[in-house]
Each structure stands twice: as structure tokens, then as C-alpha cells.
Write an enzyme that holds these catalytic residues in place. Structure first.
Site, mmCIF file in Angstrom:
data_model
loop_
_atom_site.group_PDB
_atom_site.id
_atom_site.type_symbol
_atom_site.label_atom_id
_atom_site.label_comp_id
_atom_site.label_asym_id
_atom_site.label_seq_id
_atom_site.Cartn_x
_atom_site.Cartn_y
_atom_site.Cartn_z
ATOM 1 N N ASP A 200 10.622 -39.210 -45.370
ATOM 2 C CA ASP A 200 9.609 -39.440 -44.336
ATOM 3 C C ASP A 200 10.315 -39.642 -43.003
ATOM 4 O O ASP A 200 11.544 -39.575 -42.924
ATOM 5 C CB ASP A 200 8.700 -40.638 -44.697
ATOM 6 C CG ASP A 200 7.265 -40.402 -44.236
ATOM 7 O OD1 ASP A 200 7.075 -40.169 -43.032
ATOM 8 O OD2 ASP A 200 6.357 -40.445 -45.074
ATOM 9 N N HIS A 270 5.990 -35.557 -40.983
ATOM 10 C CA HIS A 270 6.755 -36.659 -41.592
ATOM 11 C C HIS A 270 8.202 -36.245 -41.862
ATOM 12 O O HIS A 270 8.760 -36.557 -42.908
ATOM 13 C CB HIS A 270 6.068 -37.135 -42.876
ATOM 14 C CG HIS A 270 4.803 -37.916 -42.612
ATOM 15 N ND1 HIS A 270 4.816 -39.167 -42.045
ATOM 16 C CD2 HIS A 270 3.504 -37.604 -42.830
ATOM 17 C CE1 HIS A 270 3.547 -39.593 -41.932
ATOM 18 N NE2 HIS A 270 2.746 -38.671 -42.390
ATOM 19 N N GLU A 334 -0.981 -35.482 -42.346
ATOM 20 C CA GLU A 334 -0.701 -36.012 -41.018
ATOM 21 C C GLU A 334 0.348 -35.202 -40.262
ATOM 22 O O GLU A 334 1.381 -35.727 -39.863
ATOM 23 C CB GLU A 334 -0.257 -37.471 -41.136
ATOM 24 C CG GLU A 334 -1.334 -38.350 -41.767
ATOM 25 C CD GLU A 334 -0.914 -39.793 -41.983
ATOM 26 O OE1 GLU A 334 -1.765 -40.675 -41.821
ATOM 27 O OE2 GLU A 334 0.272 -40.043 -42.311
HETATM 28 C C1 ACM Z 1 -1.147 -40.661 -46.580
HETATM 29 O O1 ACM Z 1 -1.528 -41.813 -46.806
HETATM 30 N N1 ACM Z 1 -0.680 -40.313 -45.386
HETATM 31 C C2 ACM Z 1 -1.175 -39.615 -47.600
#
Ligand code: ACM
Ligand code: ZN
Length: 775
Positions: A200, A270, A334
Site C-alpha cells: 500500500d 495505493h 480508491e
Molecule cells: C478499502 O477499504 N479501501 C477496500
């Protein structure tokens, strides 16, 4: 369930336990359980194991025998064979389903029938829950105990084939040994899949030989934000990664416990830690830093650069060597598109592929679909399948992708209707990084939200009325997610998992008819004894007092029903003093008619839990009839309108059920004041600008005698929030000449257009209200 059925089911349950000296406190509860009389004495019992069982299954039997030997202090020998007259007999039974088992505990012989390692493991977990908790200890039990199991006949198999727990090791790193302890916790609850979130923005945790800088550079961040103070950093390095040998060891340990490890390489967003290591993979070329703050970073992998795909394939080749799982999770959540919108290479790719905005999604969404599908194809060529977060439904879903539904269940329902496989991990029920108590000041700092054990338990994965049986068959299972932004230690990981993992286990395992909150709660103290024996840190809220409240408009009071696990007596006070066993004993719902602080405890010998505490604000509208003239947003109705006059002013968590959220429409409600004399209305609201939650722009009170013709009594204009205004709980009061008009209508204007200084400028704002205080 009403009280009578609860009482009846408790009686039946106790009757069903009468066969043995101990109760059948099993979590998750088996498919069928037939109590029998008598007991089996396990200490020193010989083991016989069918050579037809595979090696992994036989190893599991050997480990169980060794544990029994070590804890009972009497040797249990294991020999091969397909029959026995006494002791433990494990036989191969081809009729048992993949993860099923039969367990027959008789006075002299325990027979386990299974066709697989997992069946054997689940039978062993069940037997360990039937044995004294000392079976979970390390080494010989200190005291002399009877090593007995109550006789019983069990047939068991899980409802769902996918029973997952996710663990984020990027936001905080946990060592391989710590991950193994999480695997132990999962095994205890009969889970079978660890979703290991390895990469991440805040740290890359997996050694990749071809890209050594991923761990040399990408595994260390040089600072971490302090608590929730955006912009304040600790200036301390946080790092760590797993060598490939460690990964193989964890994967093998998990396999020995019947658990598949699914790695997640979260892409194309991410990825800041990877960009810090290889800045040429970003649209701007950097420089980038491993992120020291939480949230969603704008910098993502450049989708126009072929090097990005070369990189991803190089990484995934090594990932596939390390992880034998059929599924590889490739994230997809995201991923902001702001860099792609400005990047010449990304835009060239969009043109080359002919991607276009189509009203529902824009070209950049389709560019992300292109990335996901290209990676999926690469993995499919190697015989693997992908899982992605529900954002992969935006644009075009990759052909073979399984969707992990996290932003509620809606994405999963949509995918199942499309005939796609789904794993349900909605943040409404299974985000174990959320608070599990309302008493947030006394809980370890968490990301927010409110998901107590009972909320986890109530999740219904059937979606009856929403999905046909054929569509519902695409729901492979359920998983809880543990994001670790605010979870720096293993002890806190345990605390956030337990006992919610137990509720999760029943959602995953039990057929609908076998689910019972009362039976579950009653058995939970046995499971927490096991947690204690294993040394796990667990949340004790269920052993304290919980409450449900209901406005009784006839009596004009709020009725508070108090409950706790088991039959511990509850004592309470109403003057804010600390309750003791000398305080009032709770026997019936407490009736609240005025401002006060209710505190309650459950009296227990061996467990201390913080008192339940709730302050009720004096309110002339308390528990009065109230109607909604405009509807809150469907997702944010919660307990409205009653919660608006329940005397309870809530905390900063808009999703805890005490708030109601309006969007677009103004908030308009009408209260029957029933002859009270009043001259002011105070509106309790929330300001959380990052979530687009704003104060109202005006507050108006209207009064009426007939409930039809209203006249304005008072009005207050409220200035638009500025960037500099602090966030928090904010209330606004409109005053007017004292009146005893029967009906009071309260109207609050929502923000029609978020101002220019805000990221969401031009959009509508939310208005969240917890209480309307009339005085
Ligand atoms: C998430 O909680 N961004 C999958
Ligand atoms: Zn780009």
C-alpha cells in the site's frame, strides 16, 4: 424475537445440554447436534488414524494427539488403522463434503469421519471446544482436571466455501510470527482464507527479487502521522517486510491449519511505496515518498507506460511462485484519476484504445478497467483468477473477476445479478477496524464507525428478495477486513478481532436456521475462556451492559432495556454516580422522562468492564410523537425520526445509528408537543468537512394548533462554513416567544452547493442531525 420466544429457546437450549456434565458451547455452532448421555475420558486415550486420510489430515491428527499428551500429562499414542474399540478413531469417509465432518463421541470411542484435512481440522476444533479449556494451554495443566468430553453426535459442514479474514500489514507491519498468531485465531474460528494485504502507499512488505528497491526503499516510511492530527508527524521510521522464505513459511503454516493465503498486490492505486522505489512508474516521474499519512493518494501507477505492465508482471510472477492460491487479489480500490487526466501517456493510451466518457463513467474509469483486465489476462494465462474491490465494477468489469464488496453490499448484489462471483466484506458489518463500543473515549483510537459484535452477527448473507437463488449462489462467502492505520500492535489486532471473529464465524459457517444470538451470546463466555487460555487480548464489551432504547410516546418516556451476556445481575444509577451491587437492581426497562445520566454495571466475579453510561438531555420533546416531512438519504435514516427526540446527543461518528443524514432536501420534521410550553429549538449537528457534512444554512421553527396551518415562530440564518472553521459537534438555537402551540415544525436548510475552497465544490452537502432539543 420477542421475550417469550427467547425464554422458550433458552429453556430448550438448557434442556438440550442436560445430557453431559458440560454444555455444548460450540462456536460456530454445528449443522446438527444430538446430545447424548455420558462422557468420554480423553486423557491418555489412544489414537487410531486411517491411512486413507491424506498426509495433511494425518499430521493434524498427530498434532492433536501431541497437544492432548502435553496438556493432560498422559501419553496418547497414534497408530494406523481403520477401526478401533476405544480412544479416538479418525476414518476416511468419501461421503463427507469437502470441509464437512461427522463426530460421534461415545463413552469409550470417539469417531471422526472426514474426507479431507479441513474436515479433520474442524472436527478437532470442535472437540477442543468440548474439552476443558486447558487443552488450549501451553504445556501441562497446573491443576488436576477431568479430561472429559460430553457424549454427542454431530454432523457438520460450513455454509460458505470462502470464509475470510483480511489483514493489512502495510499501514503497520506485523512479523511473520505475529501473522501466524492471527492464523491461529482464524483456525480456532474455522475460517479458511487469509487475505494478506501486502502492499500500500505506506509500505511495501513483500520481497521481490527482480525489484529489490521495493523493499529497500518501499518498505520504510520515515514518519507517521500522530493519531488523527493531519499534518503532525512522529518523525520516526516504520518499516519491515517479509523475505520470500518467510512468506513460504507463513503460507505453509497456514496450509497446515487449513487456511489458504490470498496475497493482495493493490493496483493501480495505493502504490506510493512502489513509486517511491521506482518513480518512473508514476505519471509525473516523482520524486515520491512512502506515505506517512492515511487516506487516498493521488499518485498512482501510470497506465500509459508499458513499463508499468512489465513491472506488474514481474512482481506477479514471483507472487505466483510464493502463493499457490487460485486467487490473487489485485486491489483496484480508491484509484484517483487526476494524474491520468493530465498525463500525456495515459491520454495517448485512452485515444489508442478509443476509450470515451459515456455519461455513467469517464474514459479514465475505462482505462482502469483496461489495466485490471490486462493484469487479469496475464494471471489467467498462468491459471490464476483475480479478486478486486468493488470499484472494479466501474467502467467495465474484467471477464473472470470475483468482486469483493466493501462499500456496503450493493456492489456485491450488482455483481451477483451479473452472474459474477462475490465475496461480501461490507463496511457496514465487517470492518473490524471500526469501534466496537460507543464509549470511544475509553477504547483504543480507531478509524471511526461502530460495529459491535451484535452488528456483525445480524448480517444476513441470503439477500432474500434481492437475489434469486441462482444469483445468490454467486456469493462465495463473507470476510472481515482489518485495516491497520490505527492498529500498531499485535495485541490491538487481537482486541479488534475478538470476539467479533466469533460472530463472523457464525455468519460464515451456520445455516440460517442454526443462527441464534441468544445461544451465541450464552456460549461466548466459554470461547472467551479459550481466548484467555491462549493469551489473546479481547474486547470485553459484551460482558458489560448494553442497551436498546425505545421512545414510548404513550407514556412520554424513553424506555431503556439493559442486557448483558449470561445471567449476571445488572445494577444502575440515574444520578451519574458509579453503580455498585448496592445500587438499584435492574428488573424492567428504565423509564427516562427528564435529563439524567444512567450508569449500569453487570456484577461478575472475574471480569471488569467499564460501566455503561448514557446522558440524556432535558428536552420538552422527549419521546413525543414525531414525523418526518422530508426523508433523510436512504442509507442514513437509521433510527429517525425517533432518535431525534430520544434525549441522546451523540458523538462524532455519523454512522453510529444515532444520526440521520439529509442530502439535497431540507430537514423538515413535525413534533406533537402535547401542550408543553416552549420557546426555543436547538438542533444538534455534525461538521465533518472531509465527508461533505456541513451545518445547515438556516434553522426555522413553525407552530400550529391543527397540524396543518403553520406560522413561522422564529428563524436563524447560519453562515456557510469556511475552510478555517473547526470541525465537530455544533448546535444551533432558534428562540421565539414562549408558546404552547400543539405542533412544532422544524426546518433546516442543507447546503445546496459546497463552496469553492472544498475538494467537492459544487456538490451538495450532507446535514446530519442527532437531536432536536425543545425548551
Ligand atoms: C478499502 O477499504 N479501501 C477496500
Ligand atoms: Zn500516466
Amino acid at each position: 424475537m420477542n421475550r417469550l420466544t427467547i425464554l422458550l429457546s433458552c429453556c430448550l437450549f438448557l434442556a438440550s445440554c442436560a445430557g453431559g456434565s458440560r454444555t455444548y458451547d460450540l462456536i460456530p455452532y454445528p449443522n446438527s447436534l444430538e446430545p447424548r448421555s455420558g462422557e468420554f475420558n480423553a486423557a491418555g486415550a489412544p489414537f487410531t488414524c486411517d491411512p486413507q486420510l491424506d498426509e495433511a489430515a494425518r499430521n493434524a491428527v498427530g498434532r492433536f494427539a501431541a497437544r492432548l499428551t502435553a496438556t493432560s500429562g498422559q501419553p496418547s499414542e497414534v497408530s494406523e488403522g481403520a477401526s478401533a474399540r476405544e480412544g479416538f478413531l479418525f476414518v476416511y469417509d468419501s461421503l463427507q463434503p469437502a470441509e464437512g465432518y461427522g463426530l460421534d463421541v461415545a463413552r469409550h470411542l470417539v469417531t471422526v469421519r472426514a474426507s479431507s484435512q479441513r474436515g479433520v481440522l474442524y472436527a478437532i476444533q470442535t472437540m477442543k471446544q468440548l474439552l476443558p479449556v486447558a487443552i488450549y494451554g501451553e504445556g501441562p495443566a497446573a491443576e488436576t482436571i477431568a479430561w472429559t468430553m460430553p457424549c454427542v453426535r454431530i454432523e457438520d459442514a460450513p455454509r460458505f466455501a470462502y470464509r475470510g479474514q483480511h489483514l493489512d500489514v502495510s499501514r503497520h507491519f506485523f512479523t511473520a510470527d505475529e501473522v501466524k498468531r492471527v492464523i491461529d485465531i482464524m483456525a480456532l474460528h474455522k475460517l479458511n482464507t487469509l487475505h494478506w494485504h501486502l502492499t500500500d502507499d505506506q509500505g511495501w512488505r513483500l520481497e521481490i527479487k527482480r525489484y529489490p528497491r521495493l523493499t529497500e526503499v518501499g518498505s520504510v516510511r520515515h514518519k507517521t502521522m500522530v493519531g488523527k492530527e493531519w499534518g503532525t508527524y512522529d518523525n520516526t521510521s516504520h518499516g519491515g517486510y517479509y523475505t520470500q522464505d518467510e512468506v513460504r513459511d507463513v503460507v505453509s503454516y497456514a496450509a497446515g491449519n487449513g487456511i489458504t493465503v490470498i496475497p493482495e498486490i493493490d493496483l493501480p492505486g495505493h502504490m506510493l511505496a512502489a513509486l517511491a522505489a521506482y518513480p518512473e512508474l508514476g505519471c509525473t516521474g516523482g520524486p515520491y515518498e512512502v506515505w506517512g499519512r492515511w487516506g487516498v493518494a493521488d499518485d498512482v501507477l501510470c497506465a500509459g507506460n508499458d513499463k508499468t505492465f512489465e513491472f506488474l508482471e514481474g512482481v506477479l510472477e514471483e507472487v505466483m511462485e510464493l502463493f499457490p492460491s487460485e486467487y490473487i487479489h489485485i486491489g483496484g480500490d480508491e484509484c484517483p484519476k487526476v494524474r491520468w487526466e493530465k498525463c500525456p501517456r495515459c491520454q495517448a493510451r485512452i485515444r489508442a484504445l478509443g476509450l470515451k466518457d459515456d455519461g455513467e463513467f469517464n474514459a479514465e474509469h475505462y482505462l482502469q478497467s483496461y489495466v485490471m483486465t490486462r493484469v487479469e489476462q496475464f494471471l489467467a494465462d498462468h491459471g490464476r483468477r483475480i479478486i478486486g474491490w468493488d470499484e472494479i465494477l466501474e467502467g467495465e468489469l474484467s471477464p473472470g473477476a470475483t468482486v469483493m464488496s466493501w462499500r456496503g453490499s450493493e456492489g456485491g448484489i450488482k455483481a451477483a445479478k451479473m452472474g459474477r462471483d462475490v465475496i461480501m466484506t461490507p463496511n457496514s458489518h465487517f470492518y473490524f477496524d471500526y469501534y466496537q463500543s460507543r464509549d470511544v473515549e475509553n477504547e483504543p483510537l480507531a478509524i471511526g464507525g461502530y460495529i459491535p459484535v451484535e452488528r456483525v452477527y445480524e448480517f444476513d448473507p441470503s439477500f432474500e428478495g434481492q437475489l434469486t437463488p441462482e444469483e445468490a449462489s454467486h456469493i462465495l462467502g463473507v470476510q472481515a477486513n482489518l485495516w491497520t492505520e490505527y492498529i500498531p500492535t499485535l495485541s490491538q489486532v487481537e482486541y479488534m478481532l475478538l470476539p467479533r471473529e466469533a460472530a463472523l464465524a457464525e455468519v460464515q459457517w451456520c445455516q440460517p436456521d442454526n443462527r441464534s444470538w441468544e445461544r451465541f451470546l450464552g456460549s461466548l463466555s466459554h470461547l472467551t475462556d479459550i481466548y484467555r487460555a491462549r493469551g489473546y487480548n479481547f474486547a470485553k464489551n459484551v460482558f458489560g451492559v448494553s442497551a436498546t432504547t425505545e421512545n414510548n410516546t404513550e407514556k412520554g418516556c424513553v424506555e431503556v432495556t439493559l442486557f448483558t451476556q449470561g445471567d449476571a445481575p445488572i445494577y444502575y444509577t440515574l444520578n451519574g454516580s458509579e453503580p455498585t451491587t448496592g445500587s438499584m437492581r435492574y428488573t424492567a426497562p428504565v423509564e427516562i422522562r427528564t435529563g439524567c445520566t444512567l450508569k449500569a454495571i453487570a456484577a461478575r466475579e472475574n471480569i471488569e468492564v467499564r460501566p455503561y453510561s448514557r446522558t440524556f438531555t432535558a428536552n420538552k420533546a422527549l419521546a413525543h410523537p414525531i414525523v418526518l416531512n422530508t426523508q433523510p438519504r436512504e442509507k442514513y435514516v437509521y433510527g429517525a425520526p425517533e432518535t431525534l427526540v430520544d434525549g441522546f446527543e451523540s458523538d462524532f461518528t455519523y454512522s453510529n445509528g444515532d444520526w440521520a443524514g439529509w442530502f439535497g432536501d431540507p430537514m423538515v420534521v413535525t413534533i406533537d408537543m402535547r401542550g408543553a410550553s416552549y420557546g426555543s429549538v436547538r438542533l444538534g449537528t455534525l461538521v465533518q468537512k472531509g465527508e461533505d457534512i456541513f451545518p445547515p444554512l438556516s434553522l426555522k421553527a413553525y407552530v400550529s394548533e391543527d397540524g396543518e396551518n403553520f406560522t413561522e415562530a422564529g428563524s436563524l440564518d447560519i453562515p456557510m462554513e469556511t475552510a478555517a472553521d473547526p470541525e465537530g459537534l455544533k448546535s444551533y438555537t432558534v428562540t421565539f416567544p414562549e408558546t404552547s402551540a400543539r405542533y412544532l415544525r422544524v426546518e433546516a436548510q442543507t447546503v445546496p452547493e459546497i463552496p469553492a475552497w472544498h475538494g467537492a465544490h459544487g456538490k451538495k452537502g450532507y446535514l446530519f442531525v442527532d437531536e432536536i432539543v425543545v425548551e
